[in-house]
Design a protein around this motif. Structure first.
Motif, PDB file in Angstrom:
ATOM      1  N   GLY A   1      11.188  25.354  21.620  1.00  0.00           N
ATOM      2  CA  GLY A   1      11.911  24.983  20.418  1.00  0.00           C
ATOM      3  C   GLY A   1      11.056  24.256  19.393  1.00  0.00           C
ATOM      4  O   GLY A   1       9.848  24.070  19.552  1.00  0.00           O
ATOM      5  N   LEU A   2      11.716  23.799  18.310  1.00  0.00           N
ATOM      6  CA  LEU A   2      11.042  23.116  17.209  1.00  0.00           C
ATOM      7  C   LEU A   2      11.191  21.610  17.358  1.00  0.00           C
ATOM      8  O   LEU A   2      12.304  21.092  17.474  1.00  0.00           O
ATOM      9  N   TYR A   3      10.068  20.899  17.377  1.00  0.00           N
ATOM     10  CA  TYR A   3      10.106  19.436  17.353  1.00  0.00           C
ATOM     11  C   TYR A   3       8.748  18.941  16.876  1.00  0.00           C
ATOM     12  O   TYR A   3       7.710  19.302  17.432  1.00  0.00           O
ATOM     13  N   LYS A   4       8.779  18.131  15.835  1.00  0.00           N
ATOM     14  CA  LYS A   4       7.545  17.583  15.268  1.00  0.00           C
ATOM     15  C   LYS A   4       7.771  16.117  14.908  1.00  0.00           C
ATOM     16  O   LYS A   4       8.855  15.736  14.484  1.00  0.00           O
ATOM     17  N   ILE A   5       6.743  15.298  15.084  1.00  0.00           N
ATOM     18  CA  ILE A   5       6.812  13.872  14.759  1.00  0.00           C
ATOM     19  C   ILE A   5       5.743  13.536  13.731  1.00  0.00           C
ATOM     20  O   ILE A   5       4.587  13.951  13.877  1.00  0.00           O
ATOM     21  N   GLU A   6       6.124  12.792  12.707  1.00  0.00           N
ATOM     22  CA  GLU A   6       5.168  12.270  11.734  1.00  0.00           C
ATOM     23  C   GLU A   6       5.250  10.747  11.711  1.00  0.00           C
ATOM     24  O   GLU A   6       6.336  10.167  11.805  1.00  0.00           O
ATOM     25  N   VAL A   7       4.086  10.112  11.595  1.00  0.00           N
ATOM     26  CA  VAL A   7       3.975   8.649  11.609  1.00  0.00           C
ATOM     27  C   VAL A   7       3.297   8.207  10.321  1.00  0.00           C
ATOM     28  O   VAL A   7       2.354   8.859   9.856  1.00  0.00           O
ATOM     29  N   SER A   8       3.752   7.081   9.749  1.00  0.00           N
ATOM     30  CA  SER A   8       3.140   6.589   8.512  1.00  0.00           C
ATOM     31  C   SER A   8       2.339   5.318   8.764  1.00  0.00           C
ATOM     32  O   SER A   8       2.556   4.615   9.753  1.00  0.00           O
ATOM     33  N   ASN A   9       1.430   5.027   7.830  1.00  0.00           N
ATOM     34  CA  ASN A   9       0.613   3.818   7.927  1.00  0.00           C
ATOM     35  C   ASN A   9       1.437   2.542   7.734  1.00  0.00           C
ATOM     36  O   ASN A   9       0.978   1.445   8.044  1.00  0.00           O
ATOM     37  N   LEU A  10       2.682   2.685   7.250  1.00  0.00           N
ATOM     38  CA  LEU A  10       3.561   1.528   7.086  1.00  0.00           C
ATOM     39  C   LEU A  10       4.389   1.260   8.335  1.00  0.00           C
ATOM     40  O   LEU A  10       5.187   0.323   8.371  1.00  0.00           O
TER      41      LEU A  10
ATOM     42  N   SER B   1       0.826  -1.198   0.000  1.00  0.00           N
ATOM     43  CA  SER B   1       0.000   0.000   0.000  1.00  0.00           C
ATOM     44  C   SER B   1       0.866   1.256   0.000  1.00  0.00           C
ATOM     45  O   SER B   1       2.019   1.238   0.414  1.00  0.00           O
ATOM     46  N   GLN B   2       0.280   2.336  -0.469  1.00  0.00           N
ATOM     47  CA  GLN B   2       0.996   3.610  -0.542  1.00  0.00           C
ATOM     48  C   GLN B   2       1.221   4.168   0.860  1.00  0.00           C
ATOM     49  O   GLN B   2       0.356   4.077   1.729  1.00  0.00           O
ATOM     50  N   GLU B   3       2.373   4.765   1.063  1.00  0.00           N
ATOM     51  CA  GLU B   3       2.700   5.301   2.380  1.00  0.00           C
ATOM     52  C   GLU B   3       2.031   6.651   2.589  1.00  0.00           C
ATOM     53  O   GLU B   3       2.134   7.546   1.760  1.00  0.00           O
TER      54      GLU B   3
ATOM     55  N   LEU C   1      -3.302   6.858  15.080  1.00  0.00           N
ATOM     56  CA  LEU C   1      -3.518   7.746  13.939  1.00  0.00           C
ATOM     57  C   LEU C   1      -4.268   7.097  12.778  1.00  0.00           C
ATOM     58  O   LEU C   1      -4.945   7.790  12.021  1.00  0.00           O
ATOM     59  N   PHE C   2      -4.156   5.761  12.632  1.00  0.00           N
ATOM     60  CA  PHE C   2      -4.687   5.134  11.415  1.00  0.00           C
ATOM     61  C   PHE C   2      -5.778   4.088  11.647  1.00  0.00           C
ATOM     62  O   PHE C   2      -6.495   3.748  10.712  1.00  0.00           O
ATOM     63  N   LEU C   3      -5.910   3.550  12.857  1.00  0.00           N
ATOM     64  CA  LEU C   3      -7.007   2.615  13.113  1.00  0.00           C
ATOM     65  C   LEU C   3      -8.266   3.369  13.511  1.00  0.00           C
ATOM     66  O   LEU C   3      -8.181   4.468  14.079  1.00  0.00           O
ATOM     67  N   ASP C   4      -9.425   2.770  13.245  1.00  0.00           N
ATOM     68  CA  ASP C   4     -10.668   3.346  13.751  1.00  0.00           C
ATOM     69  C   ASP C   4     -10.631   3.323  15.273  1.00  0.00           C
ATOM     70  O   ASP C   4      -9.970   2.474  15.876  1.00  0.00           O
ATOM     71  N   ALA C   5     -11.341   4.238  15.885  1.00  0.00           N
ATOM     72  CA  ALA C   5     -11.348   4.310  17.348  1.00  0.00           C
ATOM     73  C   ALA C   5     -11.833   2.985  17.938  1.00  0.00           C
ATOM     74  O   ALA C   5     -12.705   2.323  17.362  1.00  0.00           O
TER      75      ALA C   5
END
Length: 263
Positions: A21-30, A6-8, A137-141
């Motif tokens: 300061g600057l700090y950010k996190i991103e998570v993928s479905n993979l 599947s596409q990421e 982030l990606f599963l239904d509640a």
């Protein structure tokens, strides 16, 4: 092992706290994670560390400095700046210059220690589990508040693809424990590792009984099996019916028993 094509897709993970300061996190479905900070403003994919077999991102954030802490550091800095100005203007005495530099260096050390003390108080140490972040982030509640755990469907803790994750209750976790491939293999191996024989004075050994059961499963005739192992047809029949050596089980039988217990 489950393979996915599947596409990421990437989503920002919410950091529900105030920090400096600057700090950010991103998570993928993979199941991947990347972070953004002053060193990597365009993002940097991270491997993370391992905690109890689960992939984990450890990071430290800092609460905003209090006005009082800022004032304390600023006061020391003003003293350092004043000494630097005197050092720059001193041209008559090497002794005076040495004394000024010593005082300046002592203040620099004091500023360092003060900063370390302040940073220790305002540090926030965090560990983000990859699989929980993906699930959030990606599963239904989850359907109920009891489903607050995340399981790996294939039992592989490193496979954090969203399709391999599901919400679970504590009861479900307990039932899955006996279904884990390692637990199944442990039960399978235990048949042959016991110190005392389950069937004393027996002509056959557990490993031979296992081979007999494999031959029976393949449809081999009782007489042929009996001749190969040097026992009677009746002994083979009793093994087949479960009258004798019922404690020796094929791997498939152990799996099926665990599935029945789960149901």
């Amino acid at each position: 092992m489950i393979h996915h094509k599947s596409q990421e897709v990437w989503k920002e993970f919410p950091l529900s706290l105030e920090f400096e300061g600057l700090y950010k996190i991103e998570v993928s479905n993979l199941g991947n994670i990347r972070t953004y900070n002053s060193h990597y403003p365009d993002g940097n994919e991270v491997k993370g560390s391992v905690q109890n077999g689960y992939k984990c991102l450890r990071f430290t954030l800092f609460k905003k400095r209090s006005a009082n802490d800022v004032a304390k550091i600023a006061l020391i800095q003003d003293q350092i700046d004043a000494l630097n100005k005197k050092i720059k203007g001193e041209t008559t005495s090497e002794q005076i210059l040495a004394n000024l530099r010593q005082k300046r260096d002592e203040l620099v050390l004091k500023r360092k220690k003060k900063n370390e003390h302040i940073n220790k108080r305002r540090a926030i140490y965090l560990c983000l589990l990859f699989h929980k972040a993906v699930a959030q982030l990606f599963l239904d509640a989850p359907e109920s508040s009891e489903e607050r755990f995340v399981i790996h469907k294939d039992f592989d803790k490193t496979n954090n693809h969203v399709d391999n994750l599901a919400w679970a209750t504590r009861e479900m976790l307990t039932k899955r424990h006996n279904m884990h491939p390692k637990m199944v293999m442990r039960k399978f191996d235990k048949q042959f590792n016991d110190a005392k024989p389950v069937v004393p004075n027996a002509k056959l050994k557990e490993m031979e009984v296992l081979q007999i059961k494999l031959r029976l499963k393949k449809g081999q005739k009782l007489k042929q099996i009996a001749k190969h192992f040097g026992v009677s047809d009746m002994q083979i029949h009793r093994i087949k019916s479960g009258e004798n050596w019922s404690h020796v089980k094929l791997l498939e039988e152990i799996r099926e028993k665990n599935l029945d217990n789960k149901a």
